[in-house]
Design a protein around this motif. Sequence first.
Motif, PDB file in Angstrom:
ATOM      1  N   LEU A 333       0.866  -1.044   0.070  1.00  0.00           N
ATOM      2  CA  LEU A 333      -0.022   0.036   0.035  1.00  0.00           C
ATOM      3  C   LEU A 333       1.012   1.388  -0.190  1.00  0.00           C
ATOM      4  O   LEU A 333       1.610   1.345   0.964  1.00  0.00           O
ATOM      5  CB  LEU A 333      -0.947  -0.037   1.203  1.00  0.00           C
ATOM      6  N   VAL A 334       0.657   2.103  -0.871  1.00  0.00           N
ATOM      7  CA  VAL A 334       1.333   3.242  -0.955  1.00  0.00           C
ATOM      8  C   VAL A 334       0.586   4.670  -1.205  1.00  0.00           C
ATOM      9  O   VAL A 334      -0.483   4.567  -1.788  1.00  0.00           O
ATOM     10  CB  VAL A 334       2.469   3.255  -1.889  1.00  0.00           C
ATOM     11  N   ASP A 335       0.982   5.984  -1.024  1.00  0.00           N
ATOM     12  CA  ASP A 335       0.601   7.028  -1.568  1.00  0.00           C
ATOM     13  C   ASP A 335       1.485   6.964  -2.747  1.00  0.00           C
ATOM     14  O   ASP A 335       2.783   7.141  -2.451  1.00  0.00           O
ATOM     15  CB  ASP A 335       0.756   8.162  -0.557  1.00  0.00           C
ATOM     16  N   HIS A 336       1.044   7.128  -3.924  1.00  0.00           N
ATOM     17  CA  HIS A 336       1.747   7.167  -5.052  1.00  0.00           C
ATOM     18  C   HIS A 336       2.660   8.442  -5.368  1.00  0.00           C
ATOM     19  O   HIS A 336       3.335   8.440  -6.246  1.00  0.00           O
ATOM     20  CB  HIS A 336       1.099   6.439  -6.298  1.00  0.00           C
ATOM     21  N   ILE A 338       5.373   9.621  -4.634  1.00  0.00           N
ATOM     22  CA  ILE A 338       6.227   8.237  -3.959  1.00  0.00           C
ATOM     23  C   ILE A 338       7.305   8.362  -3.136  1.00  0.00           C
ATOM     24  O   ILE A 338       7.634   7.669  -2.479  1.00  0.00           O
ATOM     25  CB  ILE A 338       6.409   7.447  -5.344  1.00  0.00           C
ATOM     26  N   PHE A 339       7.608   9.973  -3.139  1.00  0.00           N
ATOM     27  CA  PHE A 339       8.695  10.212  -1.902  1.00  0.00           C
ATOM     28  C   PHE A 339       7.805  10.044  -0.628  1.00  0.00           C
ATOM     29  O   PHE A 339       8.607   9.545   0.404  1.00  0.00           O
ATOM     30  CB  PHE A 339       9.122  11.642  -2.316  1.00  0.00           C
ATOM     31  N   ARG A 340       6.725  10.147  -0.524  1.00  0.00           N
ATOM     32  CA  ARG A 340       5.917   9.897   0.492  1.00  0.00           C
ATOM     33  C   ARG A 340       5.925   8.523   1.111  1.00  0.00           C
ATOM     34  O   ARG A 340       6.129   8.406   2.481  1.00  0.00           O
ATOM     35  CB  ARG A 340       4.520  10.429   0.675  1.00  0.00           C
ATOM     36  N   ALA A 341       6.010   7.643   0.253  1.00  0.00           N
ATOM     37  CA  ALA A 341       6.089   6.477   0.519  1.00  0.00           C
ATOM     38  C   ALA A 341       7.370   5.856   1.118  1.00  0.00           C
ATOM     39  O   ALA A 341       7.468   5.314   2.184  1.00  0.00           O
ATOM     40  CB  ALA A 341       5.676   5.404  -0.764  1.00  0.00           C
ATOM     41  N   PHE A 342       8.282   6.060   0.004  1.00  0.00           N
ATOM     42  CA  PHE A 342       9.625   5.513   0.528  1.00  0.00           C
ATOM     43  C   PHE A 342      10.592   6.343   1.246  1.00  0.00           C
ATOM     44  O   PHE A 342      11.685   5.853   1.979  1.00  0.00           O
ATOM     45  CB  PHE A 342      10.278   5.226  -0.863  1.00  0.00           C
ATOM     46  N   ASN A 343      10.102   7.693   1.452  1.00  0.00           N
ATOM     47  CA  ASN A 343      10.992   8.623   2.272  1.00  0.00           C
ATOM     48  C   ASN A 343      10.325   9.019   3.652  1.00  0.00           C
ATOM     49  O   ASN A 343      10.887   9.590   4.524  1.00  0.00           O
ATOM     50  CB  ASN A 343      11.590   9.769   1.452  1.00  0.00           C
TER      51      ASN A 343
END
Length: 372
Positions: A333-336, A338-343
Amino acid sequence: MLSPTTARPLTLRQLGIATALAAAALLASATLTGCAGNAEAAEGPEGAVPLRTPTAADEIVGEEKAVLTAAPNVPPPITRTYATKVVVQLESQEVVKRLADGVNYTFWTFGGDVPGHFIRVREGDQVEFHLKNHAHSSVPHNIDLHAVTGPGGGAAATLTLPGGESVFTFSALNPGLYVYHCAVAPVPMHIANGMYGLVLVEPKSGLPKVDREFYVMQSEFYAKPGAAGQPHTLDMDRGTDERPTHVVFNGSVGALTGDNALQAKVGERVRIFVGNGGPNLVSSFHVIGEVFDNVYGEGGSMVTQRNVQTTLIPAGGSGIVEFGVEKPGNLVLVDHSIFRAFNKGALGMIKVTGDDNPRVYAQNKGLGMAAH
Ligand SMILES: [Cu+2]
């Protein structure tokens, strides 16, 4: 003059519009409430706006206490076929918890958790809402439920001092999935500290049966370190600039990963009630490795789109997504954005177990490294 135009045969463009309207009407007929619900019937084929004022015919039978759940759990589906009085008891509490590794934060909550506890009622129910504010709270709190028809969504009636309790009553007139939040000034501060959750007003005819239901709510935090040894608190300047330090699902980095990952089995149908507390960001909600078979756009009461990759969840809004699980492995599950997801933390996981099906997906060759 319109009359000469209307007398002519339809142009291709007009035919296209007519077809689109017919398709929309077909889709609209596939509502959750079906045609049995009074409100749906009242809307009529032209989509006239219904007045949902309860009448003597909308009898309230009996009384029950609402089951509230902490995310990612959802209260059980409602099997009642009649409206009742539902008593909801929720307490605002200010608690220190982990936001991320090495970051403790002073959260303001509904029920002691972020997001606030999930409330599930049925369309037509009369809800008697009790809001307590814990005696140790530093400030007053209240609640604005977007499901409420009435002043401030309940906020005007529920301003509650520490140690106090407020009570108000509302009719759950509109089915759908709604955000609730605190609305005491300064409102952004109360929301940024964690005061939001979801209330589901289940349609009279219920929701289609699924095997798993989950509660996932995105939000972001603007954290600054406290004095030595003290928890982090809200950085108002970062909030105003919309520069979050953390973007998370269910209140902390890692709330839905590792041992906290959601679970499902191959062959099951999954429904996720997705909310966005904001306070600022819009979520581009996506599940890596799946396609949403059904999306109830903006948390409304009907499937508005099928076969969706990413759905927008507005700040102060929601959506319901459904999908069948056809393949074992990890769904992410991500907010796409995408920096929000991985960082910044907006990442969760569903661990799917069960028998493999290579017809669905198979890796035929690995890294493609040259043979020695
Ligand atoms: Cu508050």
